[in-house]
Write a protein that holds these residues in place. Structure first.
Motif, PDB file in Angstrom:
ATOM      1  N   VAL A   1      53.441  40.984  42.001  1.00 59.02           N
ATOM      2  CA  VAL A   1      52.813  41.626  43.426  1.00 59.02           C
ATOM      3  C   VAL A   1      53.666  40.743  44.299  1.00 59.02           C
ATOM      4  CG1 VAL A   1      50.963  42.273  44.662  1.00 59.02           C
ATOM      5  CG2 VAL A   1      50.847  42.336  42.723  1.00 59.02           C
ATOM      6  N   GLY A   2      54.875  41.061  45.588  1.00 64.41           N
ATOM      7  CA  GLY A   2      55.177  40.348  46.799  1.00 64.41           C
ATOM      8  C   GLY A   2      55.636  39.137  46.060  1.00 64.41           C
TER       9      GLY A   2
ATOM     10  N   ALA B   1      43.639  33.355  50.185  1.00 59.39           N
ATOM     11  CA  ALA B   1      45.205  34.272  49.366  1.00 59.39           C
ATOM     12  C   ALA B   1      44.533  34.849  47.971  1.00 59.39           C
ATOM     13  CB  ALA B   1      45.449  32.699  49.710  1.00 59.39           C
TER      14      ALA B   1
ATOM     15  N   HIS C   1      43.676  50.848  48.855  1.00 60.62           N
ATOM     16  CA  HIS C   1      45.040  51.103  48.818  1.00 60.62           C
ATOM     17  C   HIS C   1      45.301  51.419  50.720  1.00 60.62           C
ATOM     18  CE1 HIS C   1      46.273  51.249  45.126  1.00 60.62           C
ATOM     19  NE2 HIS C   1      44.956  51.591  45.087  1.00 60.62           N
TER      20      HIS C   1
ATOM     21  N   ALA D   1      42.817  38.114  50.046  1.00 65.51           N
ATOM     22  CA  ALA D   1      43.544  38.632  50.534  1.00 65.51           C
ATOM     23  C   ALA D   1      44.535  40.267  49.831  1.00 65.51           C
ATOM     24  CB  ALA D   1      44.667  38.240  51.650  1.00 65.51           C
ATOM     25  N   GLU D   2      44.750  39.676  48.606  1.00 67.31           N
ATOM     26  CA  GLU D   2      45.586  40.260  47.475  1.00 67.31           C
ATOM     27  C   GLU D   2      44.932  41.490  46.696  1.00 67.31           C
ATOM     28  OE1 GLU D   2      48.783  40.919  47.658  1.00 67.31           O
ATOM     29  OE2 GLU D   2      49.058  38.446  49.161  1.00 67.31           O
ATOM     30  N   GLN D   3      43.507  41.395  46.822  1.00 66.29           N
ATOM     31  CA  GLN D   3      43.121  42.272  46.107  1.00 66.29           C
ATOM     32  C   GLN D   3      42.404  42.850  46.741  1.00 66.29           C
ATOM     33  OE1 GLN D   3      41.900  41.045  42.169  1.00 66.29           O
ATOM     34  NE2 GLN D   3      43.154  38.644  42.566  1.00 66.29           N
TER      35      GLN D   3
ATOM     36  N   ASP E   1      46.397  39.870  38.917  1.00 68.34           N
ATOM     37  CA  ASP E   1      46.812  40.639  39.794  1.00 68.34           C
ATOM     38  C   ASP E   1      48.171  40.082  40.648  1.00 68.34           C
ATOM     39  OD1 ASP E   1      45.261  42.780  38.302  1.00 68.34           O
ATOM     40  OD2 ASP E   1      43.295  42.660  40.372  1.00 68.34           O
ATOM     41  N   LEU E   2      48.380  39.405  40.811  1.00 64.79           N
ATOM     42  CA  LEU E   2      49.048  38.579  42.042  1.00 64.79           C
ATOM     43  C   LEU E   2      50.944  39.031  41.183  1.00 64.79           C
ATOM     44  CD1 LEU E   2      46.614  37.811  43.554  1.00 64.79           C
ATOM     45  CD2 LEU E   2      47.673  36.117  44.668  1.00 64.79           C
TER      46      LEU E   2
ATOM     47  N   ASP F   1      51.418  32.006  44.902  1.00 63.45           N
ATOM     48  CA  ASP F   1      51.847  30.598  45.574  1.00 63.45           C
ATOM     49  C   ASP F   1      51.247  29.491  44.344  1.00 63.45           C
ATOM     50  OD1 ASP F   1      51.632  28.966  47.580  1.00 63.45           O
ATOM     51  OD2 ASP F   1      51.565  29.457  48.749  1.00 63.45           O
TER      52      ASP F   1
ATOM     53  N   ARG G   1      43.462  50.137  40.355  1.00 64.97           N
ATOM     54  CA  ARG G   1      44.372  49.557  41.720  1.00 64.97           C
ATOM     55  C   ARG G   1      45.823  50.645  41.807  1.00 64.97           C
ATOM     56  NH1 ARG G   1      44.824  44.964  37.396  1.00 64.97           N
ATOM     57  NH2 ARG G   1      44.155  46.782  36.188  1.00 64.97           N
TER      58      ARG G   1
END
Lengths: 283, 292, 268
Positions: free
Chosen positions: A247-248, C23, C146, C26-28, A243-244, A252, C89
């Motif tokens: 995105v952004g 990390a 969201h 945080a994105e999900q 999902d990353l 990392d 999403r």
């Protein structure tokens, strides 16, 4: 009395032999071919499915869809193939012939693991490879149609991230294979190992809830149980980095390294536990 | 070089119990078994189904752990991997990786047993020829007949040139010609100085090839000794002549009686059925020539 | 024994895993839901289906629209909810579904009750408000996935405005939307416009004076010479969307309305 026999040393060569043979057996199985064709076929057919896409951008959709096929069929393949390849040795009594040779059971278990891991690796590589080809193809078309799009390093999507997520999924399947091997090492049937494998897969995906819930539970024994659950099972949600992508800042590198190290530690741990459990198994 | 030990396998007060229920109920498969298999001999382990033969073999091979007692192979405790270095094993009704060819299969086990790579190909070809599968060496094992499977099983057991061969029911399910070939191979192994431990319920075949036998029943040792000592009748003798008439037989009885002997019976000697079968079907050469 | 070893290992690797997990999590937003039931459902869907849920949701979306074409309210509602449960999403699913709930479904219900002419006005308004409530609850759920989404705030505001005629609450949501970084330019303009409708002209005037310097402007538009370097890189589309001249027009109109002395008037 004769002089004592020299020790039989642990041998990477024997381990790789078992792994190679396991790999050969796996790729000849219909299950592998079937799941591979299904996954690859689905990824290839994303061109058709994208016509029905409403929610997200096209490239994101292709990546999503590809990783969906990878995760779903990869998990199925890992559990089924591990249990099947282990029990085929036991049920067909080929383990009898093999373990009657001067071979350590550690070599047998880790050989089995490496064989399955290689098979799943081929599965991941083919699926991700095809996904990248499709993404490149569509990216070109989109870039030609929209020359004013904002590009990062000349691309609309970060291909390194795709590869990283593919590798991390492969490592997650490695942990899953080692867990299934541990279950198989003490269970008496293929079916039990498969069912338990899926069950543990579910728990590992929900492990994060036990960690979150720990602080909220007030009843002491339940609180300790929840805490124990959070520690006993590895956190599979950690591998969910797909999902990353896009995105952004993307993925990392340090996070990816930590996740990879986490997987390798658990592969080693579950592998050793499987050896421990298998050491005294009556063949 | 160390001299080979006089005893290949030594079992002392060996007992094996299997748990058969959650309430701790146990089944004793081997009961206080003490036995020594001398090196360089063919030793038959006999007994009805469920007598503990296979369990004993599995303990010798380290596939099972004894509940109590001691098991050593060439002096090394059988639970140690080292004890299997000098052992070749042919399981009952062997099943091998079907997708490998005969050569690949034997090479696989050869490498597992540590046959040096430089010698592997030659050694594999040698044992495959020796068991008479040269022409079928590159066929997939999945296409082999039962007799061929036994022979490729023998080849994999021999590939690392072990001093001890353990053959579990090597002739089970094999036709008389195949069985005779396997017996021939066993004799040939003995001639090479190998120790062979063989289990079988086909007693006639065992009798032909074994030097010594042990009989197990319900896990216990019932009888053990040299075959000749056990089955030969030392107080009897048989004379075989061309046919005698009634008068000649009466004269012979009188002649024997005058010397204090008795003619106990007159009967027609019979060929054994397996020998008759082999004489009609054709007996193979020493290394076996038939392949399918 | 195995449990003990695993628990010890879990404890030992935690310090290494924790930063990575923070990390990833945080994105999900789907992975930090408060309701355990929702969290279990999401955890399993995310973990087992991964990106596959995108296509599954798309198929359910088609299914929802097949039912929509037949004005089948319960089925449409159920499929729309399934879509966002499977894949929460894409914002598009939430917004479109809420619009169907708030705007299409009341029409179906009124039709079913006898049609626009036969159903009394009070009953009609009752139905409209009931459906609006359903849509608002649904958009509240959207905010858990969201958080701080301008589009969700704007749609909530629109429902208050058009279904409940509640300008004050609508203005409040427009305000929240306008405060989100990178919110579309129209949001700030509409917020000011709603404040004006509420007779909070002074507030509206001050708001527009505050945002005017942040708008990209076409050459020649007052204040263009003071633009920051980042605003100078704005595209034609951004300049068109910002409508700085229109905003300045409002400022001037409201200065007259508020009788702001010439010397105190806004100087771009």
């Amino acid at each position: 009395m004769s002089a004592p026999e020299p020790r039989v040393q642990f041998s990477a060569d024997r381990l790789l032999l078992v792994a190679g043979n396991t790999f050969l057996e796996a790729v000849r199985q219909k299950l592998f071919v079937f799941l591979l064709l299904l996954a690859v076929g689905l990824v290839a057919s994303v061109q058709v499915f994208r016509e029905f896409n409403f929610g997200s951008s096209e490239l994101k959709f292709i990546a999503d869809f590809g990783f969906g096929a990878l995760v779903f069929f990869g998990s199925t393949l890992t559990i089924a193939a591990t249990a099947q390849l282990f029990f085929s040795e036991i049920e067909n009594r080929t383990a009898l012939t093999l373990l009657a040779k001067p071979i350590w059971r550690t070599e047998f278990i880790f050989g089995k693991f490496l064989g399955v891991f290689a098979v799943v690796g081929v599965f991941c590589a083919l699926t991700v490879g095809l996904m990248i080809v499709l993404l490149r193809y569509r990216e070109q078309a989109i870039m030609e149609a929209n020359p004013d799009l904002v590009l990062v390093n000349g691309h609309l999507i970060n291909y390194a991230d795709i590869v990283i997520v593919g590798v991390l999924q492969w490592l997650k399947f490695g942990v899953l294979a080692a867990i299934t091997l541990l279950i198989a090492s003490y269970s008496n049937s293929n079916l039990f190992a498969v069912v338990m494998g899926f069950f543990v897969l579910l728990i590992c995906h929900l492990q994060y809830l036990a960690r979150d819930a720990y602080g909220q539970v007030t009843i002491l024994p339940v609180r300790w149980l929840v805490r124990l659950l959070g520690y006993v099972f590895p956190n599979f949600q950690l591998f969910n980095l797909a999902d990353l992508i896009g995105v952004g800042a993307g993925i990392d590198g340090l996070v990816a390294l930590r996740v990879a190290a986490y997987a390798l530690i658990y592969i080693g741990l579950f592998g050793l536990l499987a050896v421990y459990s298998f050491r005294h198994r009556e063949i | 070089m160390n001299a080979a030990p006089a005893v290949a396998i030594e079992l002392r007060a060996l007992t094996k119990d299997f748990s058969i229920s959650l309430r701790g109920l146990k089944l004793r498969a081997v009961d206080d078994l003490t036995l020594a298999v001398p090196a360089g001999q063919v030793f038959g382990l006999l007994g009805p189904n469920g007598s503990g033969k296979s369990t004993t073999i599995k303990i010798i091979l380290g596939l099972l752990e004894a509940t109590t007692g001691d098991c050593r192979v060439f002096g090394v405790p059988s639970r140690q991997v080292e004890s299997r270095r000098n052992v070749g094993y042919l399981p009952e009704s062997p099943y091998f990786y079907r997708y490998l060819s005969g050569t690949e299969l034997v090479a696989f086990y050869g490498r597992v047993c540590g046959v040096p790579r430089a010698r592997l190909a030659a050694r594999v070809a040698e044992v495959i020829d020796w068991v008479g599968l040269g022409a079928a060496a590159h066929r997939r094992v999945g296409t082999y007949s039962k007799g061929m499977l036994q022979r490729i099983g023998l080849a994999q057991a021999l590939v690392h040139d072990p001093q001890l061969l353990i053959l579990d029911e090597p002739t089970a399910g094999v036709d008389p010609v195949g069985a005779a070939e396997i017996s021939e191979l066993i004799r040939s192994l003995k001639a090479q100085g190998k120790t062979v431990l063989i289990t079988s319920h086909l007693l006639a075949q065992i009798e032909d090839v074994c030097d010594r036998i042990a009989i197990l029943d319900k896990g216990r040792l019932i009888l053990e000794g040299a075959v000749g000592d056990l089955v030969g009748q030392r107080d009897r003798q048989a004379l075989i002549t061309d046919p005698l008439s009634e008068t000649e037989q009466a004269a012979l009885r009188e002649w024997l009686a005058a010397r204090g002997h008795t003619l106990l019976g007159v009967e027609q000697p019979r060929a054994r059925l397996d020998q008759l079968f082999l004489s009609k079907v054709g007996r193979p050469g020493p290394a076996g020539g038939r392949e399918a | 024994m195995v449990t003990g070893v695993l628990a010890a290992a879990g404890w030992a690797v935690r310090p290494m895993e924790e930063p990575a997990w923070a990390a990833v999590k945080a994105e999900q937003p789907a992975l930090h839901l408060d309701s355990l039931k929702d969290a279990v459902g999401e955890g399993l869907t995310v973990g087992l289906l991964g990106g596959f849920r995108a296509i599954l949701a798309d198929f359910f979306w088609i299914k929802a629209h097949t039912e929509w074409a037949h004005s089948n309210l319960p089925q449409t509602q159920s499929w729309l909810r399934t879509v966002t449960a499977v894949d929460p999403r894409p914002l598009y699913f939430w917004l479109e579904s809420a619009r169907v709930m708030a705007s299409d479904m009341p029409v179906w219900r009124i039709e079913k009750s006898g049609g626009g002419t036969k159903v009394p006005a009070g009953v009609k308004q009752g139905i409209i408000e009931q459906q609006a409530e359903v849509a608002l609850q649904y958009l509240d759920e959207a905010l858990t996935y969201h958080p701080g989404s301008t589009h969700v705030y704007v749609d909530i505001a629109q429902i208050y405005l058009s279904k409940f005629k509640d300008v004050a609450t609508a203005a409040e949501y427009y305000h929240r939307a306008a405060l989100v970084p990178d919110a579309p330019y129209f949001v700030s303009r509409d917020y000011a416009y709603l404040l004006h409708r509420l007779n909070r002209v002074q507030e509206a005037y001050e708001w527009l004076m505050k945002i005017y310097p942040t708008l990209p402007k076409a050459p020649g538009v007052p204040g263009e010479e003071h633009e920051s370097p980042s605003l100078r890189q704005a595209s034609d589309y951004q300049i068109d969307s910002a409508q700085a001249e229109v905003v300045l027009g409002y400022i001037r109109d409201w200065e007259k309305e508020l009788k702001v002395p010439e010397e105190n008037r806004f100087k771009p």
